[in-house]
Design a protein around this motif. Structure first.
Motif, mmCIF file in Angstrom:
data_model
loop_
_atom_site.group_PDB
_atom_site.id
_atom_site.type_symbol
_atom_site.label_atom_id
_atom_site.label_comp_id
_atom_site.label_asym_id
_atom_site.label_seq_id
_atom_site.Cartn_x
_atom_site.Cartn_y
_atom_site.Cartn_z
ATOM 1 N N GLY A 16 40.577 40.655 38.527
ATOM 2 C CA GLY A 16 40.901 41.120 37.941
ATOM 3 C C GLY A 16 42.646 41.388 38.480
ATOM 4 O O GLY A 16 43.124 42.198 37.939
ATOM 5 N N LYS A 17 41.829 42.214 39.931
ATOM 6 C CA LYS A 17 43.339 42.148 41.013
ATOM 7 C C LYS A 17 43.605 41.046 41.904
ATOM 8 O O LYS A 17 44.747 41.913 42.211
ATOM 9 C CB LYS A 17 42.425 44.172 41.662
ATOM 10 C CG LYS A 17 42.116 45.273 39.880
ATOM 11 C CD LYS A 17 42.984 45.781 39.286
ATOM 12 C CE LYS A 17 43.533 47.293 39.329
ATOM 13 N NZ LYS A 17 44.383 47.618 38.730
ATOM 14 N N LEU A 18 42.501 41.121 42.224
ATOM 15 C CA LEU A 18 43.206 40.214 43.365
ATOM 16 C C LEU A 18 42.681 37.944 43.167
ATOM 17 O O LEU A 18 43.436 38.267 44.087
ATOM 18 C CB LEU A 18 41.712 40.566 44.312
ATOM 19 C CG LEU A 18 41.668 41.722 44.713
ATOM 20 C CD1 LEU A 18 40.152 41.428 45.741
ATOM 21 C CD2 LEU A 18 42.579 41.708 45.687
ATOM 22 N N GLY A 19 42.971 37.963 41.426
ATOM 23 C CA GLY A 19 43.234 36.395 41.537
ATOM 24 C C GLY A 19 41.597 35.694 42.526
ATOM 25 O O GLY A 19 42.519 34.761 42.776
ATOM 26 N N VAL A 20 40.784 35.704 42.439
ATOM 27 C CA VAL A 20 39.713 35.757 43.166
ATOM 28 C C VAL A 20 38.568 35.639 42.738
ATOM 29 O O VAL A 20 38.866 35.513 41.385
ATOM 30 C CB VAL A 20 39.108 36.375 44.143
ATOM 31 C CG1 VAL A 20 40.212 36.266 45.630
ATOM 32 C CG2 VAL A 20 38.244 37.845 43.885
ATOM 33 N N GLY A 21 37.512 33.834 42.811
ATOM 34 C CA GLY A 21 36.633 33.147 41.837
ATOM 35 C C GLY A 21 37.120 32.482 40.681
ATOM 36 O O GLY A 21 38.239 31.846 41.029
ATOM 37 N N PRO A 22 36.045 32.448 40.019
ATOM 38 C CA PRO A 22 36.966 30.998 39.118
ATOM 39 C C PRO A 22 38.115 31.340 38.467
ATOM 40 O O PRO A 22 37.684 32.453 37.757
ATOM 41 C CB PRO A 22 35.934 30.553 38.129
ATOM 42 C CG PRO A 22 34.261 31.184 38.903
ATOM 43 C CD PRO A 22 34.917 32.657 40.802
ATOM 44 N N ALA A 23 38.957 30.896 37.916
ATOM 45 C CA ALA A 23 40.010 30.772 37.513
ATOM 46 C C ALA A 23 39.919 31.071 36.581
ATOM 47 O O ALA A 23 41.205 32.151 35.623
ATOM 48 C CB ALA A 23 41.010 29.868 37.807
ATOM 49 N N GLY A 24 39.028 30.917 35.814
ATOM 50 C CA GLY A 24 38.794 31.401 34.284
ATOM 51 C C GLY A 24 38.611 32.505 33.953
ATOM 52 O O GLY A 24 38.614 33.560 33.281
ATOM 53 N N TYR A 25 37.698 32.604 35.169
ATOM 54 C CA TYR A 25 37.375 34.295 35.216
ATOM 55 C C TYR A 25 38.307 35.802 35.491
ATOM 56 O O TYR A 25 38.370 36.768 34.749
ATOM 57 C CB TYR A 25 35.605 34.783 36.053
ATOM 58 C CG TYR A 25 35.226 36.029 35.854
ATOM 59 C CD1 TYR A 25 34.422 36.446 35.146
ATOM 60 C CD2 TYR A 25 35.270 36.257 37.483
ATOM 61 C CE1 TYR A 25 33.755 37.647 35.276
ATOM 62 C CE2 TYR A 25 34.932 37.620 37.628
ATOM 63 C CZ TYR A 25 33.904 38.027 36.661
ATOM 64 O OH TYR A 25 33.253 39.651 36.598
ATOM 65 N N ALA A 26 38.853 35.222 36.916
ATOM 66 C CA ALA A 26 39.896 35.891 37.166
ATOM 67 C C ALA A 26 40.995 36.113 35.753
ATOM 68 O O ALA A 26 41.251 37.859 35.215
ATOM 69 C CB ALA A 26 40.292 35.603 38.308
ATOM 70 N N ALA A 27 41.366 35.481 35.205
ATOM 71 C CA ALA A 27 42.308 35.310 34.296
ATOM 72 C C ALA A 27 42.453 35.899 32.965
ATOM 73 O O ALA A 27 42.314 37.202 32.618
ATOM 74 C CB ALA A 27 42.956 34.238 33.925
ATOM 75 N N SER A 28 40.360 36.035 32.485
ATOM 76 C CA SER A 28 39.923 36.898 32.118
ATOM 77 C C SER A 28 40.733 38.303 32.600
ATOM 78 O O SER A 28 40.632 39.458 31.041
ATOM 79 C CB SER A 28 38.561 36.399 31.176
ATOM 80 O OG SER A 28 38.034 36.953 31.922
ATOM 81 N N LYS A 29 39.476 38.421 33.896
ATOM 82 C CA LYS A 29 40.001 40.030 33.675
ATOM 83 C C LYS A 29 41.233 40.651 34.211
ATOM 84 O O LYS A 29 41.390 41.322 33.902
ATOM 85 C CB LYS A 29 38.990 40.222 34.765
ATOM 86 C CG LYS A 29 37.535 40.330 34.680
ATOM 87 C CD LYS A 29 37.164 40.521 34.203
ATOM 88 C CE LYS A 29 35.072 40.734 33.905
ATOM 89 N NZ LYS A 29 34.415 41.324 32.715
#
Ligand SMILES: NC(=O)c1ccc[n+]([C@@H]2O[C@H](COP(=O)([O-])OP(=O)(O)OC[C@H]3O[C@@H](n4cnc5c(N)ncnc54)[C@H](OP(=O)(O)O)[C@@H]3O)[C@@H](O)[C@H]2O)c1
Length: 266
Positions: free
Chosen positions: A142-155
């Motif tokens: 949630g700070k770096l925008g890495v991993g699955p996009a929906g997960y990063a967006a949620s965090k």
């Protein structure tokens, strides 16, 4: 604002495994009454059997009526809620297009709308119980925008929610903390290939995060990264963005090349 946990009431979502189970157990050992929330009833009962301070409660945090019933039950049973740990979450999968839409929206529903629903349902009880704490288990993603996009967006959303409510809820005597774990070995996030690699020692444990939750409950800190060294890429991302982007894109190209080699060898 100092905080004495003994004798106080905590609600921990996602307590049937991983970080949530470790956190519920730790808070119970501190002398708190802990309402452990998740969907898998058998797991919650196992946890409660091992820790007398834990009270199991089955609820799906995507269901507002169920979350409202939970808050009403906590108020009737205990008359207070001093700590809300919004921990329940799912990893989601890659967002490549239309086929991944439902999964991506579900990830946001659990990881972001879930904590919003819980904060809404518990706001007045937390205020009446102040000093109180909300700990939102977000992620370094949630700070770096890495991993699955929906997960990063949620965090990313959860980080924003925590920062904005952190400012406005402080006036009610409620601190809100964004707690950002890096890689942690759990059922939902097994990290098996990373653990088997040379970088395996970078993977933390649920107890590392439970200890950090305990710390921020005591201190009322607005933000915590765990393990702490994950702060380095987060600071780099914001203080030296071009350097960060160039490193990430080089790593992305290298991992793409490794995937292509692997596909060719098959
Ligand atoms: N492990 C990591 O590397 C890592 C890194 C950064 C952040 N995090 C965050 O840490 C939190 C905990 O994850 P974990 O690693 O401990 O994974 P985990 O062991 O899979 O735990 C996830 C928990 O969430 C609960 N849950 C999922 N959907 C739910 C729903 N709709 N309603 C109620 N509860 C629900 C699950 O319980 P039921 O299935 O029984 O409902 C389970 O207790 C998540 O928010 C995750 O994003 C993890």
């Amino acid at each position: 604002m100092s905080f004495e946990p003994r004798g106080k009431v905590a609600v921990v979502t996602g307590a049937s495994s991983g970080i949530g189970a470790a956190t519920a157990a730790r808070l119970a050992r501190l002398g708190m009454t802990v309402v452990a929330v998740a969907r898998r009833e058998d797991r919650l009962h196992e946890l409660a059997a091992a820790h007398p301070g834990i009270r199991p409660y089955v609820a799906d945090i995507t269901d507002q009526a169920a979350v409202d019933r939970l808050a009403a039950w906590v108020e009737t049973q205990f008359g207070a809620c001093h700590v809300l740990v919004n921990n329940a979450g799912v990893p989601g999968r890659s967002f490549r297009g239309r086929d991944d839409l439902d999964d991506t929206l579900h990830t946001i529903e659990v990881n972001l709308a879930g904590p919003i629903r819980c904060m809404a349902a518990f706001a007045s009880l937390l205020e009446a119980s102040a000093p109180a704490r909300v700990v939102n288990v977000a992620s370094v993603a949630g700070k770096l925008g890495v991993g699955p996009a929906g997960y990063a967006a949620s965090k990313f959303g959860l980080v924003g929610l925590s920062e904005a409510t952190g400012l406005s809820w402080a006036r009610k005597g409620i601190t809100v903390c964004e707690l950002n774990p890096g890689f942690i070995h759990t059922e939902g996030f097994p990290k098996d290939s990373l653990r088997a690699s040379r970088l395996g020692r970078l993977v933390g444990t649920p107890d590392d995060v439970a200890r950090a939750v305990h710390d921020v409950i005591l201190s009322g800190a607005p933000e915590r990264t765990v393990p702490r060294w994950y702060r380095i890429p987060v600071v780099l991302r914001h203080a030296a963005t071009p350097v960060y982007r160039s490193l990430v894109s080089r790593m992305g190209r290298a991992s793409g090349a490794r995937d292509r080699d692997r596909d060719r060898d098959r």
